[in-house]
Design an enzyme around this catalytic site. Structure first.
Site, short mmCIF file in Angstrom:
data_model
loop_
_atom_site.label_atom_id
_atom_site.label_comp_id
_atom_site.label_asym_id
_atom_site.label_seq_id
_atom_site.Cartn_x
_atom_site.Cartn_y
_atom_site.Cartn_z
N CYS A 191 18.83 0.60 63.54
CA CYS A 191 20.20 0.64 64.30
C CYS A 191 20.33 2.18 64.05
O CYS A 191 19.45 2.82 64.58
CB CYS A 191 21.26 -0.12 63.30
N LYS B 265 18.42 0.15 54.16
CA LYS B 265 18.95 0.86 55.18
C LYS B 265 20.12 1.86 54.29
O LYS B 265 20.60 1.47 53.67
CB LYS B 265 20.18 0.52 56.28
N GLU C 160 16.37 -5.94 64.11
CA GLU C 160 17.26 -6.33 62.76
C GLU C 160 17.88 -7.38 62.85
O GLU C 160 18.55 -8.10 64.16
CB GLU C 160 17.95 -4.75 62.60
#
Length: 556
Positions: free
Chosen positions: A382, A325, A264
């Protein structure tokens, strides 16, 4: 037990539970910590029980989410987050005190232990989903990745593992209480049951072999420059670091790689719109002779939002499949009710542009030339690794491998990255999928389908990882069950609450009825005696009182 002793026991329990997680990783202490909490709650009413639960919660969450200070540069978000999460434990404390005090559970230790485990998991699930999507961080299941209970993950996921820890803690508390009363046999039986619960899952089979071939993976942890430079300069330096890392990776690789993974934010300046960035990424993909999967930010024209995306890049072809995301972090990547929270703290304006949520499933098809097909890769960016439904979505859609790209640069030398790795290991075991956690600064790791770590990096280093990972297509029971465990927890929790309410109602009825009967008996006897004395007086006046013959008993 005095209130001071209860408070000390609760604080100790919270600290011990945190020590079960990375970085100490002493997994049995999670059971001890729960036992401390339940022992401290024994015999309390609702309000003091909520206070004891809050103390345990603060002792756990304050050190557990210490990384919030590094991420924001302020104590306020850290304290606010800790207090918010501790409030759920306060709620558990009050709920458990109310339940344990009922006739249905008060004198039934095994039944009470089952109730405690379901109530704990129910509170965990609420905490993991509300508000703003919740925060699963700190779930008991994630403390068990170094212990035998990880073997339960493929069979029931977080719910089964967390419930087992809570149930074991409740039995341990029962053993302590029995030992304190001198009841050696019940104490020994409860202690043996705890040991059996914690050890026997090691005998369960694991899901680990190849089912759809294998993937030769290279992963690059490029590291970041020290803060202080202009944002754009730093962003380009980060991309350059990962391009250099790819060169080192290829020099050390012993065979042709199928794919190269960057983390990321490896290219926060979007290579799809920036020619210099595109040249760096394209050169890396060309040198590798394989696709590069990288993290970038997309700023749609005319919109005041951004998307956090993972992109598949092929040399000469550019960007291909993309995953955005789905679960941005509130107050970390976007600010809900910004005008309201700005009145509390100006820190909210550190996030200049809110991150919008993606809408596509957590799956990224990656073309693999050697296999002559696209390999579907589950992606959780994440903090998304903490959300079980999101990862399961990708697995059910056909994902054969799990990728967790992350950027831990903001969290300093805290345990955040290793806490995240524990979640990646849990997801690997839960779904029987090899998993790669790749970070800009570490900790990065290659995890096998049984949750064991094959390779890992340090923190704030430039390192590369390689591995041949099995591709798997079968579904574990945890994946097949879907929402069923949630439904079971809901139903059983409602039954526990109903049984507790009925038990308390019966107790109140019996107590009230006994009180009324006692008062009626006393009142009736008194009034009867008065009437009897008046009757005797009237008979005496009329000369009609007859004494019983000698030797006869007087009837009363």
């Amino acid at each position: 037990m005095r209130h001071v002793e209860r408070a000390a026991l609760a604080l100790a329990g919270g600290f011990l539970t945190n020590a079960a997680f990375p970085g100490q990783g002493w997994w049995p202490l999670a059971v001890v910590g729960v036992a401390c909490l339940l022992s401290a709650l024994r015999g309390l009413r609702l309000r003091p029980a909520a206070g004891i639960g809050a103390l345990w919660g603060l002792a756990f969450f304050l050190p557990h989410v210490r990384w919030a200070v590094d991420a924001t540069g302020s104590l306020l978000p850290w304290v606010a987050l800790s207090v918010m999460q501790a409030s759920y434990i306060a709620g558990f404390g009050a709920l458990w005190a109310w339940t344990a005090g009922s006739h249905a559970f008060r004198d039934h230790p095994v039944r009470a232990a089952v109730a405690a485990s379901f109530l704990w998991v129910a509170v965990e699930q609420v905490r993991a989903s509300w508000p703003f999507g919740g925060l699963p961080w700190g779930g008991l299941a994630f403390s068990q990745t170094n212990g035998p209970l990880l073997r339960l993950a493929p069979y029931g996921g977080e719910i089964l593992v967390s419930a087992t820890v809570a149930f074991s803690g409740a039995l341990l508390a029962t053993a302590w209480q029995a030992a304190g009363r001198g009841q050696r046999l019940p104490a020994a039986v409860a202690a043996v049951a705890v040991i059996a619960l914690l050890v026997t899952p090691a005998l369960l089979p694991v899901y680990a072999g190849e089912e759809a071939g294998s993937l030769r993976v290279g992963a690059v942890q490029g590291n970041v420059p020290e803060r202080g430079a202009d944002w754009e300069v730093q962003a380009r330096d980060v991309t350059g670091n990962h391009a250099d890392g790819t060169t080192r990776l290829l020099a050390s690789a012993t065979e042709q790689l199928d794919v190269v993974l960057w983390p990321e934010s490896a290219a926060d300046i979007d290579p799809r719109t920036d020619t210099a960035q595109a040249a760096l990424v394209d050169a890396a993909a060309r040198a590798a002779g394989a696709p590069v999967v990288l993290g970038t930010q997309r700023f749609p024209p005319g919109e005041d939002v951004r998307y956090n995306e993972m992109v598949v890049w092929q040399a000469g072809l550019g960007a291909g499949a993309t995953y955005a995301k789905q679960h941005p972090v509130p107050f970390g990547e976007y600010v809900p009710y910004r005008d309201l929270f700005r009145q509390i703290t100006p820190l909210v304006d550190q996030i200049g542009t809110d991150m919008a949520a993606g809408t596509e499933p957590s799956l990224l098809p990656v073309p693999i030339a050697r296999l002559d097909r696209d390999v579907p890769v589950v992606v959780g960016i994440c903090f998304e690794v903490a959300y079980r439904d999101l990862v399961r979505e990708g697995v059910l859609a056909g994902g054969e491998l799990i990728l967790i790209p992350t950027n831990n640069a903001s969290f300093g030398l805290t345990a955040e990255s290793t806490q995240q790795l524990a979640m990646s290991r849990f997801r690997a075991a839960e779904h029987g999928r090899a998993t790669v956690q790749i970070s800009t600064v570490g900790v990065s790791a290659i995890v096998m389908p049984d949750g064991t770590v094959a390779e890992r990096t340090g923190l704030f280093t430039a390192e590369e990882l390689t591995g041949v990972l099995p591709l798997r297509t079968s579904l574990t029971p945890a994946a097949r069950l879907g929402k069923t465990p949630d439904l079971v927890v809901l139903v059983v929790t409602l039954l526990v609450v109903a049984a507790a309410a009925r038990g308390l109602g019966l107790r109140a009825t019996v107590t009230t009825g006994a009180g009324r009967g006692h008062r009626a008996f006393r009142t009736g006897r008194s009034m009867g005696s008065v009437r009897h004395r008046r009757h005797l007086a009237a008979q005496s006046i009329q000369g009609q009182v007859h004494q019983p013959p000698p030797g006869c008993a007087r009837r009363r």
